[in-house]
Design an enzyme around this catalytic site. Structure first.
Site, PDB file in Angstrom:
ATOM      1  N   ASN A   9       0.862  -1.172   0.000  1.00 55.79           N
ATOM      2  CA  ASN A   9       0.000   0.000   0.000  1.00 55.79           C
ATOM      3  C   ASN A   9       0.903   1.229   0.000  1.00 55.79           C
ATOM      4  O   ASN A   9       1.462   1.585   1.033  1.00 55.79           O
ATOM      5  CB  ASN A   9      -0.901  -0.010   1.247  1.00 55.79           C
ATOM      6  N   LYS A  11       0.080   4.243  -0.403  1.00 56.48           N
ATOM      7  CA  LYS A  11      -0.588   5.452   0.094  1.00 56.48           C
ATOM      8  C   LYS A  11      -0.364   6.596  -0.929  1.00 56.48           C
ATOM      9  O   LYS A  11      -0.330   6.325  -2.117  1.00 56.48           O
ATOM     10  CB  LYS A  11      -0.095   5.791   1.498  1.00 56.48           C
ATOM     11  N   HIS A  97      -9.473   1.597   5.062  1.00 49.77           N
ATOM     12  CA  HIS A  97      -8.190   1.835   5.732  1.00 49.77           C
ATOM     13  C   HIS A  97      -8.388   2.879   6.840  1.00 49.77           C
ATOM     14  O   HIS A  97      -9.186   3.803   6.688  1.00 49.77           O
ATOM     15  CB  HIS A  97      -7.162   2.334   4.704  1.00 49.77           C
ATOM     16  N   GLU A  99      -6.716   5.336   7.699  1.00 49.92           N
ATOM     17  CA  GLU A  99      -6.501   6.731   7.276  1.00 49.92           C
ATOM     18  C   GLU A  99      -7.750   7.283   6.594  1.00 49.92           C
ATOM     19  O   GLU A  99      -8.076   8.462   6.718  1.00 49.92           O
ATOM     20  CB  GLU A  99      -5.265   6.814   6.361  1.00 49.92           C
ATOM     21  N   GLU A 169      -5.330  -4.180  10.877  1.00 46.84           N
ATOM     22  CA  GLU A 169      -4.293  -3.155  11.016  1.00 46.84           C
ATOM     23  C   GLU A 169      -4.575  -2.336  12.274  1.00 46.84           C
ATOM     24  O   GLU A 169      -5.361  -1.373  12.225  1.00 46.84           O
ATOM     25  CB  GLU A 169      -4.306  -2.206   9.804  1.00 46.84           C
ATOM     26  N   GLY A 175       2.625   2.941  10.681  1.00 43.48           N
ATOM     27  CA  GLY A 175       3.595   4.013  10.465  1.00 43.48           C
ATOM     28  C   GLY A 175       4.344   4.428  11.723  1.00 43.48           C
ATOM     29  O   GLY A 175       4.980   5.485  11.736  1.00 43.48           O
ATOM     30  N   SER A 215       3.526  -1.488  10.473  1.00 43.60           N
ATOM     31  CA  SER A 215       4.976  -1.559  10.697  1.00 43.60           C
ATOM     32  C   SER A 215       5.565  -2.931  10.371  1.00 43.60           C
ATOM     33  O   SER A 215       6.463  -3.420  11.068  1.00 43.60           O
ATOM     34  CB  SER A 215       5.321  -1.136  12.130  1.00 43.60           C
TER      35      SER A 215
HETATM   36  P1  13P Z   1       3.157   0.869   7.622  1.00 43.28           P
HETATM   37  O1  13P Z   1       3.608  -0.468   7.098  1.00 43.28           O
HETATM   38  O2  13P Z   1       3.924   2.019   7.089  1.00 43.28           O
HETATM   39  O3  13P Z   1       3.037   0.848   9.127  1.00 43.28           O
HETATM   40  O4  13P Z   1       1.658   1.072   7.069  1.00 43.28           O
HETATM   41  C1  13P Z   1       0.731   0.071   7.272  1.00 43.28           C
HETATM   42  C2  13P Z   1      -0.469   0.364   6.474  1.00 43.28           C
HETATM   43  O5  13P Z   1      -1.209   1.274   6.766  1.00 43.28           O
HETATM   44  C3  13P Z   1      -0.707  -0.457   5.281  1.00 43.28           C
HETATM   45  O6  13P Z   1      -1.992  -0.266   4.795  1.00 43.28           O
END
Ligand code: 13P
Length: 251
Positions: A9, A11, A97, A99, A169, A175, A215
């Protein structure tokens, strides 16, 4: 029985130029994994077309998008419909997600409408859920997961559910560099599989792939993949670098 699935992903990272550079380096470093694993790249919308052209040249990787509308067309300025993404060759769609939920106000109801629209196009939803830090500290993790499951995908008919991928997640792990422990993730995944068994039947519970995200790194991927109910990973930051993503794919 469940082919492992590793999803990148990206983003809001990756211009067309950066995506094509990634692919060139990816092709050079790619060695077929020793065991079966399905690999999916989800760049921003603007890079999907170039990626689909590059992928048609024989890389064993599928493509996904990160969001879509729940409607097929109409007066929805700025939105992208599932059928547009199907036309480009998207096999997967990341939906719900955290976010999107926290920064863009997506509710369980909106996400459930998106899941239905995506399934209509025979695209596989990667339905994301997970608790926040305060929810975990307050002992509400499983309660939150259950609400997100039942409101987000509870209404999906069994015939459609076959396509479903679920991604756990935990918001506090995204992140932050602070991943869940494999045991914490396994506990959540087991709970999710149990929910699928109760709501959709044991056959679907046995075939539904449940990914861990938050992560994930080349260092910790193997420890997650050893857990019985973890079938793959949804990778953010570590998927942006060819080397680290390939190490994750070859866990
Ligand atoms: P990270 O791997 O950067 O923590 O992000 C996870 C994520 O949101 C994948 O959709």
């Amino acid at each position: 029985m469940r082919t492992p699935l590793i999803v990148a992903n990206w983003k809001m990272n990756g211009t067309v130029e950066e995506t094509l550079k990634f692919l060139t380096r990816f092709k050079r470093s790619w060695k077929a994994p020793t065991s079966a694993v399905e690999v999916v790249l989800c760049p921003p919308f603007t890079a999907l077309y170039s990626l689909s052209v590059a992928l048609s040249e024989g890389l064993p990787v599928k493509m996904g998008a990160q969001n879509c509308s729940w409607q097929e067309n109409g007066s929805l300025t700025g939105e992208i419909s599932p059928s547009f993404l199907k036309e480009l060759g998207c096999h997967y769609l990341i939906l719900g997600h955290s976010e999107r939920r926290t920064l863009f106000g997506e509710t369980d109801e909106m996400i459930s409408k998106k899941v239905a629209a995506v399934l209509q196009q025979e695209i596989t939803p990667i339905f994301c859920l997970g608790e926040t830090g305060p929810e975990r500290e307050g002992g509400k993790t499983l309660q939150v997961i259950e609400r997100q499951l039942s409101q987000g995908i509870g209404g999906v008919e069994r015939g459609f559910f076959e396509k479903m991928v679920i991604a756990y997640e935990p918001v506090w792990a995204i992140g932050t560099g602070l991943s869940a422990t494999p045991q914490q993730a396994q506990e959540a995944h087991h709970f999710i599989r149990d929910w699928v068994a109760k709501q959709k039947g044991t056959a679907l519970a046995g075939t539904t792939r449940i990914l861990y995200g938050g992560s994930v790194s080349p260092q910790n991927i193997a420890s997650f993949m050893r857990e019985a109910d973890i079938d793959g990973a949804l990778v953010g930051g570590a998927s942006l670098e060819v080397d680290s993503f390939i190490r994750i794919v070859n866990y």
